[in-house]
Design a protein around this motif. Structure first.
Motif, PDB file in Angstrom:
ATOM      1  N   ARG A  15      -4.890  56.649  41.091  1.00 51.08           N
ATOM      2  CA  ARG A  15      -6.014  57.708  41.324  1.00 51.08           C
ATOM      3  C   ARG A  15      -5.848  58.986  40.523  1.00 51.08           C
ATOM      4  NH1 ARG A  15      -7.875  61.714  44.475  1.00 51.08           N
ATOM      5  NH2 ARG A  15      -9.795  61.835  44.892  1.00 51.08           N
ATOM      6  N   TYR A  16      -6.638  59.849  39.633  1.00 54.92           N
ATOM      7  CA  TYR A  16      -6.295  60.795  39.220  1.00 54.92           C
ATOM      8  C   TYR A  16      -6.617  62.102  40.323  1.00 54.92           C
ATOM      9  CZ  TYR A  16      -6.338  65.451  36.509  1.00 54.92           C
ATOM     10  OH  TYR A  16      -6.526  66.686  35.890  1.00 54.92           O
ATOM     11  N   PRO A  17      -6.022  62.704  40.529  1.00 47.76           N
ATOM     12  CA  PRO A  17      -5.984  63.315  41.628  1.00 47.76           C
ATOM     13  C   PRO A  17      -6.986  64.129  42.272  1.00 47.76           C
ATOM     14  CG  PRO A  17      -4.076  63.878  40.618  1.00 47.76           C
ATOM     15  CD  PRO A  17      -4.199  63.271  40.326  1.00 47.76           C
ATOM     16  N   ARG A  21     -14.990  66.233  41.084  1.00 49.28           N
ATOM     17  CA  ARG A  21     -15.867  67.687  41.150  1.00 49.28           C
ATOM     18  C   ARG A  21     -15.494  68.305  41.789  1.00 49.28           C
ATOM     19  NH1 ARG A  21     -22.099  69.075  38.515  1.00 49.28           N
ATOM     20  NH2 ARG A  21     -21.654  70.661  38.055  1.00 49.28           N
ATOM     21  N   ARG A  22     -15.695  68.019  42.989  1.00 50.06           N
ATOM     22  CA  ARG A  22     -15.419  68.880  44.092  1.00 50.06           C
ATOM     23  C   ARG A  22     -13.675  69.408  44.112  1.00 50.06           C
ATOM     24  NH1 ARG A  22     -16.179  63.710  45.849  1.00 50.06           N
ATOM     25  NH2 ARG A  22     -14.434  62.531  47.293  1.00 50.06           N
ATOM     26  N   ASP A  23     -12.638  68.361  43.488  1.00 48.57           N
ATOM     27  CA  ASP A  23     -11.354  68.112  44.011  1.00 48.57           C
ATOM     28  C   ASP A  23     -10.968  70.215  42.918  1.00 48.57           C
ATOM     29  OD1 ASP A  23     -11.069  66.552  46.008  1.00 48.57           O
ATOM     30  OD2 ASP A  23     -10.985  65.348  43.975  1.00 48.57           O
ATOM     31  N   ARG A  24     -11.991  69.143  41.411  1.00 47.91           N
ATOM     32  CA  ARG A  24     -11.369  70.387  40.078  1.00 47.91           C
ATOM     33  C   ARG A  24     -11.908  71.790  41.509  1.00 47.91           C
ATOM     34  NH1 ARG A  24     -10.052  68.156  35.432  1.00 47.91           N
ATOM     35  NH2 ARG A  24     -11.510  69.870  34.833  1.00 47.91           N
ATOM     36  N   ARG A  25     -13.505  71.703  41.970  1.00 48.26           N
ATOM     37  CA  ARG A  25     -13.509  73.463  42.689  1.00 48.26           C
ATOM     38  C   ARG A  25     -12.900  73.737  43.207  1.00 48.26           C
ATOM     39  NH1 ARG A  25     -19.648  72.443  44.916  1.00 48.26           N
ATOM     40  NH2 ARG A  25     -20.133  71.607  42.468  1.00 48.26           N
ATOM     41  N   ARG A  26     -11.999  72.631  44.493  1.00 45.91           N
ATOM     42  CA  ARG A  26     -11.519  73.604  45.227  1.00 45.91           C
ATOM     43  C   ARG A  26     -10.125  74.034  44.748  1.00 45.91           C
ATOM     44  NH1 ARG A  26     -11.006  69.036  47.585  1.00 45.91           N
ATOM     45  NH2 ARG A  26      -9.295  68.910  47.681  1.00 45.91           N
ATOM     46  N   THR A  27      -9.725  73.284  43.699  1.00 47.22           N
ATOM     47  CA  THR A  27      -8.449  73.673  43.255  1.00 47.22           C
ATOM     48  C   THR A  27      -8.830  74.898  42.616  1.00 47.22           C
ATOM     49  OG1 THR A  27      -7.921  71.663  43.212  1.00 47.22           O
ATOM     50  CG2 THR A  27      -6.498  73.370  41.736  1.00 47.22           C
ATOM     51  N   ALA A  28     -10.245  75.695  41.702  1.00 41.46           N
ATOM     52  CA  ALA A  28     -10.238  76.734  40.985  1.00 41.46           C
ATOM     53  C   ALA A  28     -10.568  77.729  41.981  1.00 41.46           C
ATOM     54  CB  ALA A  28     -11.458  76.493  40.379  1.00 41.46           C
ATOM     55  N   SER A 195     -22.617  74.164  41.851  1.00 43.90           N
ATOM     56  CA  SER A 195     -22.926  73.914  40.597  1.00 43.90           C
ATOM     57  C   SER A 195     -23.774  74.269  39.068  1.00 43.90           C
ATOM     58  CB  SER A 195     -23.553  72.235  40.762  1.00 43.90           C
ATOM     59  OG  SER A 195     -22.442  71.292  41.648  1.00 43.90           O
ATOM     60  N   GLU A 196     -24.311  75.063  39.726  1.00 45.39           N
ATOM     61  CA  GLU A 196     -25.094  75.568  38.851  1.00 45.39           C
ATOM     62  C   GLU A 196     -24.914  76.797  38.467  1.00 45.39           C
ATOM     63  OE1 GLU A 196     -27.719  73.990  37.728  1.00 45.39           O
ATOM     64  OE2 GLU A 196     -27.782  72.744  38.860  1.00 45.39           O
ATOM     65  N   ALA A 197     -24.299  77.309  39.725  1.00 42.25           N
ATOM     66  CA  ALA A 197     -23.885  78.998  39.476  1.00 42.25           C
ATOM     67  C   ALA A 197     -22.481  78.576  37.908  1.00 42.25           C
ATOM     68  CB  ALA A 197     -23.358  78.968  40.764  1.00 42.25           C
ATOM     69  N   GLU A 198     -21.884  77.370  38.648  1.00 40.14           N
ATOM     70  CA  GLU A 198     -20.745  76.521  37.807  1.00 40.14           C
ATOM     71  C   GLU A 198     -21.277  76.711  35.751  1.00 40.14           C
ATOM     72  OE1 GLU A 198     -18.718  73.639  39.383  1.00 40.14           O
ATOM     73  OE2 GLU A 198     -17.954  74.769  40.925  1.00 40.14           O
TER      74      GLU A 198
END
Length: 254
Positions: A15-17, A21-28, A195-198
């Motif tokens: 699995r790509y870590p 979307r939530r993982d990429r958001r939390r990382t950013a 999500s909408e703010a992104e």
């Protein structure tokens, strides 16, 4: 197992870590808060190479710029920037007849809180929590069924109220359920607001609100026909007949 699997075993799927979307958001959010790539690799239990690969992604770079801009603003300015968008999401939800949104608005207003500000504060709190996360994510063991069965309906002996006040115990359980449902709805709306703010902060700009309005309208139409199965079936038959007439000219071939 098939005999072909024994001869040519398939490699284990990996699995790509950062696929979610939530993982990429939390990382950013964590990177915007000043965390290093090494810290994120340790928190997410991945190699540093995976984090560096994510940093080279152009879409993630736009997401990181968005959260870096938000993190540089004062707290009240972040709330003021998110609150109008949160209000638009609530209004669209009410217009399409979403009862979850209606119950959330009533719950917040009855307690003297602004629903839009509550959503904005939850988004900011989640971003700050992601930036302050320092412990690696736990590896959860497989879930096991509870040893004791759940309390049957109408049995309030497990409640803190004394047994002779069953009505008060039932009312207390209802209040806890309403508060739990409100927290779940607040988290759902906060995710939609993020999500909408992104979308607005990563290039979609003025097209974000029309896209959201179209999505909510489609949900409202689907909910309308779901509650009317007989009418929806007749409408589907009419639509299929119109499609056949459009394809074959005068109707389907005999």
């Amino acid at each position: 197992m098939d005999w072909t699997d024994r001869l040519c075993p398939k490699p284990p799927s990996r699995r790509y870590p950062f696929w979610a979307r939530r993982d990429r958001r939390r990382t950013a959010q964590a990177l915007a808060g000043g965390r290093s790539a090494a810290d994120l690799a340790r928190v997410n239990r991945v190699s540093l190479m995976e984090v560096e690969k994510l940093l080279r992604d152009e879409e993630f770079q736009e997401l990181l710029r968005h959260y870096s801009t938000m993190a540089a603003l004062p707290y009240e300015e972040r709330i003021a920037r998110l609150a109008p968008l949160a209000l638009a999401i609530l209004e669209m939800g009410l217009e399409t007849g979403d009862m979850r949104v209606a119950m959330f608005v009533l719950y917040e207003q009855n307690r003297g809180r602004d629903p839009a500000r509550s959503m904005a504060e939850r988004v900011v709190a989640k971003a700050e929590a992601a930036a302050g996360e320092s412990q690696p994510q736990p590896v959860w063991p497989p879930s096991t069924p509870p040893k004791e069965p759940r309390q049957p309906p109408g049995d309030w002996s497990h409640c803190a109220a004394i047994s002779e006040h069953a009505e008060e115990a039932e009312a207390l359980a209802d209040l806890r359920r309403v508060a739990r449902d409100n927290r779940a709805e607040l988290n759902r709306l906060a995710d939609k607001l993020a999500s909408e703010a992104e979308r607005m902060g990563t290039g979609l700009g003025p097209h974000a609100l029309p896209a959201l309005r179209l999505e909510l309208t489609a949900c409202g139409v689907a909910r309308y026909w779901h509650e009317r199965p007989a009418e929806s079936m007749r409408a589907a038959i009419r639509l299929e007949n119109a499609r056949k007439i459009g394809r074959y000219g005068t109707g389907p071939p005999a």
